[in-house]
Design an enzyme around this catalytic site. Structure first.
Site, short mmCIF file in Angstrom:
data_model
loop_
_atom_site.label_atom_id
_atom_site.label_comp_id
_atom_site.label_asym_id
_atom_site.label_seq_id
_atom_site.Cartn_x
_atom_site.Cartn_y
_atom_site.Cartn_z
N LYS A 3 0.81 -1.23 0.00
CA LYS A 3 0.00 0.00 0.00
C LYS A 3 0.84 1.27 0.00
O LYS A 3 0.42 2.28 -0.56
CB LYS A 3 -1.00 -0.01 1.16
CG LYS A 3 -0.37 0.14 2.52
CD LYS A 3 -1.40 -0.05 3.62
CE LYS A 3 -0.81 0.30 4.96
NZ LYS A 3 -1.55 -0.32 6.07
N ARG A 21 -7.98 0.90 16.62
CA ARG A 21 -8.29 1.12 15.21
C ARG A 21 -9.31 0.03 14.87
O ARG A 21 -10.31 -0.10 15.56
CB ARG A 21 -7.03 1.10 14.34
CG ARG A 21 -7.25 1.87 13.03
CD ARG A 21 -6.02 1.92 12.14
NE ARG A 21 -5.77 0.64 11.49
CZ ARG A 21 -4.83 0.42 10.57
NH1 ARG A 21 -4.03 1.40 10.23
NH2 ARG A 21 -4.68 -0.76 10.01
#
Ligand SMILES: *Cc1c(COP(=O)(O)O)cnc(C)c1O
Length: 362
Positions: A36, A131
């Site tokens: 990513k 998260r």
């Protein structure tokens, strides 16, 4: 193309990935190579695959599409928990996804059934980093609801730390993950082969022998690309830190005072800059700014160069330490990049991207 360029050295990526795959294998851990930060760059992905990663990890459907269009057919994991609106693309393009919402799993299941397939999923557990992930207490009931969905198959549990809350992996929190896996296996009556224990922040615990034996898998991005673990951001033994470099060009080079003249208000970004009087400086402007890259993640390779600040289009440098004749107009200044700087430079349409090394053409 010079001027303003990010270079990625494929030989460094391959060597780093190879070192990490070998080290993780001694602990019974398989590695997913996370692309990513390079926006799914196919040649970088291919370098990771040559080194023996068992699959690729991506956080964006667009980047997975880019990998597939380049002909990469290795298993790809969707790392960011999928949006409802992307459920069908995730099933189409990814082999596995990380998940934490029943509604999304219902959508993935429906999309998979419509495509006459079964989509594999890892259920994320929040071990305190706040998260993504299901809170540990809720995992058993969550898994029972997901077991009823015919189009998805839970292959394991996973966790992600050191990303939002800054919580480091420990034997205790990893032990909690393993307890949840074992309870889930008993409850579901089948083994869960994948215990995806974390990212580059897990390496120190792994090397110290503190990772539970039941962990089977890590998802590594920064350690492969930049050669660092991410709890203390130390260089990881056996890896190189020179995989990515930003090259910029000097566009103004004059002597200027170190302190502004006149009343000082906010800068272009609403900050109140502070200045220390160091007399006159060898002052250089280069052609990268906040629009191009997260400038806070840049570090000049030359210790004689210091970053004074940045605006949208300029980085302002003090090159006094390199000498009065150094870095004339047109000269190149080279920077090391942190993770945020790498991903912003990779995403910027204003930065040229060039790969170095890799397989020689036949
Ligand atoms: C980005 C990401 C990773 C890779 O993290 P690194 O710190 O670059 O190793 C792993 N897992 C998930 C879920 C991620 O979002």
């Amino acid at each position: 193309m010079g001027g303003r360029e990010l270079t990625i050295d494929l030989d460094v990526v391959e060597a780093n990935a190879g070192a990490l795959v070998t080290e993780c294998a001694t602990h019974g851990i398989a590695v997913t190579g996370v692309t990513k930060a390079v926006c799914g760059h196919p040649e970088v992905a291919a370098a990771m695959l040559r080194a023996g990663v068992t699959g690729l990890g991506e956080s964006r459907v667009e980047n997975i599409a880019r990998l597939r269009e380049a002909g990469i057919d290795a298993p790809i994991t969707m790392l960011r928990v999928p949006s409802l609106s992307y459920a069908d693309s995730v099933v189409e393009l990814a082999d596995l996804s990380l998940n934490s919402e029943v509604a999304v799993l219902e959508a993935l299941s429906a999309a998979a059934l419509a495509r006459s397939t079964v989509h594999e999923v890892v259920v994320m557990v929040d071990l305190g980093d706040l998260r993504e992930g299901v809170w540990p207490d809720e995992v058993p009931s969550f898994l029972r609801r997901v077991a009823a969905l015919a189009g998805v198959r839970v292959v394991g549990l996973g966790a992600n730390l050191a990303c939002f809350g800054g919580v480091a992996p420990t034997t205790e929190n990893m032990g909690r993950l393993v307890e949840l896996v074992e309870a889930a296996e008993a409850d579901l009556g089948r083994p869960l082969p994948m215990v995806s224990a974390g990212n580059s922040s897990a390496l120190a615990l792994l090397a110290a022998g503190g990772m539970p034996a039941r962990a089977t898998h890590l998802r590594l991005g920064e350690a492969i690309l930049l050669g660092r673990e991410t709890v203390e951001r130390r260089p990881w033994p056996g890896t190189r830190q020179d995989g990515a470099r930003l090259h910029a060009e000097v566009i103004e080079r004059r002597r200027k005072p170190s302190v502004p003249s006149g009343p000082v208000h906010e800068d272009a970004f609403g900050h109140h800059p502070e200045f220390v009087d160091r007399g006159w400086l060898e002052h250089a402007l280069v052609n990268v700014g906040r629009v191009d890259v997260d400038v806070d993640g840049l570090c000049p390779l030359d210790p004689g160069v210091r970053i004074l600040g940045a605006s949208s289009d300029y980085l302002v440098l003090d090159v006094t330490g390199a000498g009065a004749a150094a870095y004339p107009v047109g000269a190149e200044v080279v920077f090391d990049l942190g993770y945020g700087a790498l991903v912003t430079a990779m995403s910027s349409p204003y930065v040229h991207h060039r790969v170095l090394g890799g397989p020689q053409p036949r």
